[in-house]
Design an enzyme around this catalytic site. Structure first.
Site, PDB file in Angstrom:
ATOM      1  N   GLY A  15      84.090  14.496 -45.647  1.00 23.00           N
ATOM      2  CA  GLY A  15      84.427  13.802 -44.669  1.00 23.00           C
ATOM      3  C   GLY A  15      84.710  12.517 -45.312  1.00 23.00           C
ATOM      4  O   GLY A  15      84.338  12.322 -46.472  1.00 23.00           O
ATOM      5  N   ARG A  16      85.555  11.479 -44.789  1.00 24.88           N
ATOM      6  CA  ARG A  16      85.987  10.415 -45.075  1.00 24.88           C
ATOM      7  C   ARG A  16      85.647   9.096 -44.166  1.00 24.88           C
ATOM      8  O   ARG A  16      85.944   9.493 -43.049  1.00 24.88           O
ATOM      9  CB  ARG A  16      87.735  10.203 -45.441  1.00 24.88           C
ATOM     10  CG  ARG A  16      87.864  10.997 -46.684  1.00 24.88           C
ATOM     11  CD  ARG A  16      89.452  11.004 -46.818  1.00 24.88           C
ATOM     12  NE  ARG A  16      89.868  11.857 -48.079  1.00 24.88           N
ATOM     13  CZ  ARG A  16      90.022  13.078 -48.274  1.00 24.88           C
ATOM     14  NH1 ARG A  16      90.083  13.881 -47.299  1.00 24.88           N
ATOM     15  NH2 ARG A  16      90.438  13.765 -49.564  1.00 24.88           N
ATOM     16  N   GLY A  17      85.251   7.972 -44.714  1.00 24.90           N
ATOM     17  CA  GLY A  17      85.101   6.910 -43.851  1.00 24.90           C
ATOM     18  C   GLY A  17      85.579   5.644 -44.410  1.00 24.90           C
ATOM     19  O   GLY A  17      86.408   5.483 -45.194  1.00 24.90           O
ATOM     20  N   ALA A  18      85.302   4.544 -44.030  1.00 23.93           N
ATOM     21  CA  ALA A  18      85.779   3.239 -44.247  1.00 23.93           C
ATOM     22  C   ALA A  18      85.487   2.867 -45.656  1.00 23.93           C
ATOM     23  O   ALA A  18      86.271   1.915 -46.266  1.00 23.93           O
ATOM     24  CB  ALA A  18      85.634   2.031 -43.364  1.00 23.93           C
ATOM     25  N   THR A  21      84.329   8.655 -49.558  1.00 19.21           N
ATOM     26  CA  THR A  21      84.645  10.049 -49.270  1.00 19.21           C
ATOM     27  C   THR A  21      83.131  10.668 -49.526  1.00 19.21           C
ATOM     28  O   THR A  21      82.593  10.396 -50.640  1.00 19.21           O
ATOM     29  CB  THR A  21      85.693  10.588 -49.938  1.00 19.21           C
ATOM     30  OG1 THR A  21      86.756  10.037 -49.754  1.00 19.21           O
ATOM     31  CG2 THR A  21      85.837  12.102 -49.526  1.00 19.21           C
ATOM     32  N   VAL A  22      82.803  11.461 -48.601  1.00 12.55           N
ATOM     33  CA  VAL A  22      81.581  12.284 -48.930  1.00 12.55           C
ATOM     34  C   VAL A  22      81.958  13.596 -49.430  1.00 12.55           C
ATOM     35  O   VAL A  22      82.714  14.460 -48.733  1.00 12.55           O
ATOM     36  CB  VAL A  22      80.548  12.239 -47.622  1.00 12.55           C
ATOM     37  CG1 VAL A  22      79.309  13.289 -47.789  1.00 12.55           C
ATOM     38  CG2 VAL A  22      80.256  10.946 -47.185  1.00 12.55           C
ATOM     39  N   LYS A  48      78.292  10.377 -52.215  1.00 17.13           N
ATOM     40  CA  LYS A  48      79.429   9.486 -51.283  1.00 17.13           C
ATOM     41  C   LYS A  48      80.149   8.804 -52.605  1.00 17.13           C
ATOM     42  O   LYS A  48      79.398   7.981 -52.971  1.00 17.13           O
ATOM     43  CB  LYS A  48      78.833   8.600 -50.362  1.00 17.13           C
ATOM     44  CG  LYS A  48      79.863   7.870 -49.731  1.00 17.13           C
ATOM     45  CD  LYS A  48      79.330   7.182 -48.304  1.00 17.13           C
ATOM     46  CE  LYS A  48      80.415   6.582 -47.674  1.00 17.13           C
ATOM     47  NZ  LYS A  48      80.118   5.888 -46.520  1.00 17.13           N
ATOM     48  N   ASP A 142      75.963  -1.298 -39.507  1.00 21.92           N
ATOM     49  CA  ASP A 142      76.935  -0.692 -39.204  1.00 21.92           C
ATOM     50  C   ASP A 142      76.383   0.441 -38.441  1.00 21.92           C
ATOM     51  O   ASP A 142      77.025   1.698 -38.753  1.00 21.92           O
ATOM     52  CB  ASP A 142      77.756  -0.171 -40.107  1.00 21.92           C
ATOM     53  CG  ASP A 142      79.292   0.528 -39.734  1.00 21.92           C
ATOM     54  OD1 ASP A 142      79.667   0.128 -38.606  1.00 21.92           O
ATOM     55  OD2 ASP A 142      79.757   1.220 -40.747  1.00 21.92           O
TER      56      ASP A 142
END
Length: 555
Positions: A15-18, A21-22, A48, A142
């Site tokens: 997955g990708r986040g702000a 990337t994991v 990550k 967050d």
């Protein structure tokens, strides 16, 4: 596959986040003593990898190394454990335990909202994780469903909170600016949006929004833009759904208070949610129902909330400057900064005997504008100022009727009359500088021979000789057009055809009269007679052809 350091190997992205990337990764060898979990070769982990703009920022790298021990010692049954931190060139990565399961955001979208009891118990476990992190001085900042992973344990879902410390790593002076915040607009606390000092109460606010979304399927505040959502966080109150029981709404309302001092601590929040889950269940006793209805007495605020470093105007990264006491072998880390004695006398500059000026302290400057009052809570927030500016720009835009004669797209171009050409301007000739001001005298064209003199150095080059003037051309008079604007299409082509026929007729007559063509043909007829005979012969030949075709063969 891509190696990370010497001990890990990336396999596939999860997955990708702000912030990065994991990846699903595999451990190649046992980690050293610097890692919290050595691990075994072949063990599967989650890594990550932070984004390049974070890895290229020197302040982020320093925070990463400085908070290494804090992140590695943060352990709790509801927190995804950080096993190791990797710093290699322009790569920063966090090695964590791999949780096989969806995140809470995906689970809500696929299965719908939770029941009030399940939502209260799930949020209570997340509040336990927040209480443990706040005790170590770590604020998540967050908290949202996407950062909660669901670990399957039989028929139960065990929530695991992840991405601890990522918000603080991303909150670098080189990456954030004034009035910016770290987090997601739908889950950000009002003090974070306003740029006020932040404490662990921002996580409690995020837990209240998460609890609201668990029982309703959507956050309490939404809008068409991030600016509109932030404005609702600052001024709007959440609407109570009809499906939320009174005790549970009491918990949500206390968590979503605009004033962070009125929110409960994470530990009290977890205790209150468990009391509410017991009191709103189907098999709740009278005592449990009464305790759930009085849950407000348990939601006491934290007397000493954990502050967020750097949110009160200081960086929060370095210790305050300290001066060692004179003649002391050790110093107190909590001691105040000492002040050097003044070296100048009270007599002013004349009586200082060459000593340096003492450091002067400027009088305090009020935070408000010069000559005005300090800004109070009634003044608009910068986000509200931007909303007002956008509204003013929309009001200034007016719609009115435009005359077609003034429309540049419909206006027919006007033909311009040729103007007589202006004579070219004569360029001024450089004047001859007078002698005696550093200019050498001009040589005479007819001068008596003088004995050669030694050459003198010239300061300025002589001006060039004037160019011969060209004769001026007379301007061409403008072309006069016919006064009759009538135009006949194809008239020019008709004139050319008639003129060509006349030329051919005259040329044929001259050839017939002046050439021996008559003798060659063997006749003494005139031009017109011969032409008439030719026409008659051709006509008779055509009639014979037509007559032979119509005669009956049988006749």
């Amino acid at each position: 596959m891509r190696p990370v350091g010497s001990k890990y190997l990336l396999e596939e992205p999860l997955g990708r986040g702000a912030t990065g990337t994991v990846w699903r990764a595999r451990q190649r060898e046992t980690a050293g003593a610097e890692a919290a979990v050595p691990g075994q070769p072949g063990e599967t982990v989650a890594i990550k990898v932070l984004k390049e703009e974070l890895a290229n920022d020197a302040d982020v790298v320093m925070r990463f190394l400085r908070e290494r021990s804090v992140l590695l010692r943060l352990t709790h049954p509801n927190i995804v454990r950080v096993r190791d931190l990797v710093v290699e060139g322009d790569l920063l990565a966090l090695v964590m335990d791999l949780i096989d399961g969806p995140d809470l955001h995906r689970y809500l979208r696929e299965n719908g909202p939770f029941t009030p009891v399940a939502a209260a118990l799930l949020t209570a476990q997340i509040a336990d994780a927040l209480a443990a992190s706040h005790a170590d001085g770590v604020v998540h900042r967050d908290l949202k469903p996407a950062n909660v992973l669901l670990k399957q344990e039989g028929d139960r879902l065990h929530p695991m909170l992840t991405d601890f410390g990522i918000a603080r790593l991303a909150d670098s002076p080189g990456l954030t600016r004034t009035q910016e915040f770290v987090g997601t607009p739908a889950y950000v606390a009002p003090e974070s949006a306003e740029g006020r000092p932040q404490t662990s109460a921002v996580d409690v606010y995020g837990a209240g929004i998460l609890l609201y979304e668990l029982v309703t399927g959507r956050p309490p505040f939404s809008g068409g833009s991030a600016l509109e959502v932030l404005h609702q966080h600052l001024s709007a109150e959440p609407r109570r759904p009809s499906t939320v029981p009174d005790p549970l709404w009491t918990v949500i309302e206390r968590c979503l208070r605009k004033n962070p001092d009125e929110r409960p601590s994470a530990e009290n929040l977890a205790r209150g949610l468990r009391v509410v889950a017991e009191g709103i269940g189907v098999h709740a006793s009278t005592a449990q129902i009464a305790a759930a209805e009085n849950v407000g007495a348990l939601l006491m605020p934290d007397p000493a909330p954990a502050p967020v470093p750097g949110s009160n105007g200081s960086s929060g990264d370095a210790d305050p400057t300290q001066v060692l006491p004179q003649g002391a072998g050790s110093y107190d880390p909590n001691a105040a900064t000492s002040v050097l004695p003044q070296t100048g006398g009270p007599s002013g500059p004349a009586g200082r005997s060459g000593a340096a000026d003492p450091t002067a302290v400027m009088p305090p400057v009020p935070p408000g504008p010069p000559g005005g009052q300090a800004p109070g809570p009634e003044e608009p927030h910068p986000w509200q100022t931007q909303l007002r500016a956008a509204r003013d720009r929309n009001e200034q835009t007016q719609v009115q009727y435009l005359d077609p004669s003034q429309d540049p797209l419909r206006r027919r171009p006007q033909r311009q009359v040729a103007r007589p050409q202006q004579p070219p301007q004569r360029r001024p000739q450089p004047q001859q500088p007078p002698a005696g001001y550093g200019y050498p005298p001009q040589p005479q064209r007819y001068a008596t021979p003088q004995p050669p003199a030694p050459p003198q150095p010239q300061r300025y080059a002589p001006p060039p000789a004037p160019e011969p003037q060209r004769p001026r051309r007379e301007p061409r008079p403008p072309r006069q057009r016919s006064a009759n604007p009538m135009r006949i299409p194809g008239l020019g082509c008709l004139k050319g055809c008639l003129f060509t026929l006349v030329i051919l007729f005259v040329a044929g007559w001259l050839i017939w009269e002046l050439s021996p063509l008559q003798e060659w043909i063997g006749t003494t007829k005139g031009y017109w007679d011969q032409l008439t005979d030719w026409v008659g012969s051709v006509t008779g030949w055509l009639e014979e052809l037509g007559g032979s075709g119509t005669n009956d063969p049988a006749a």
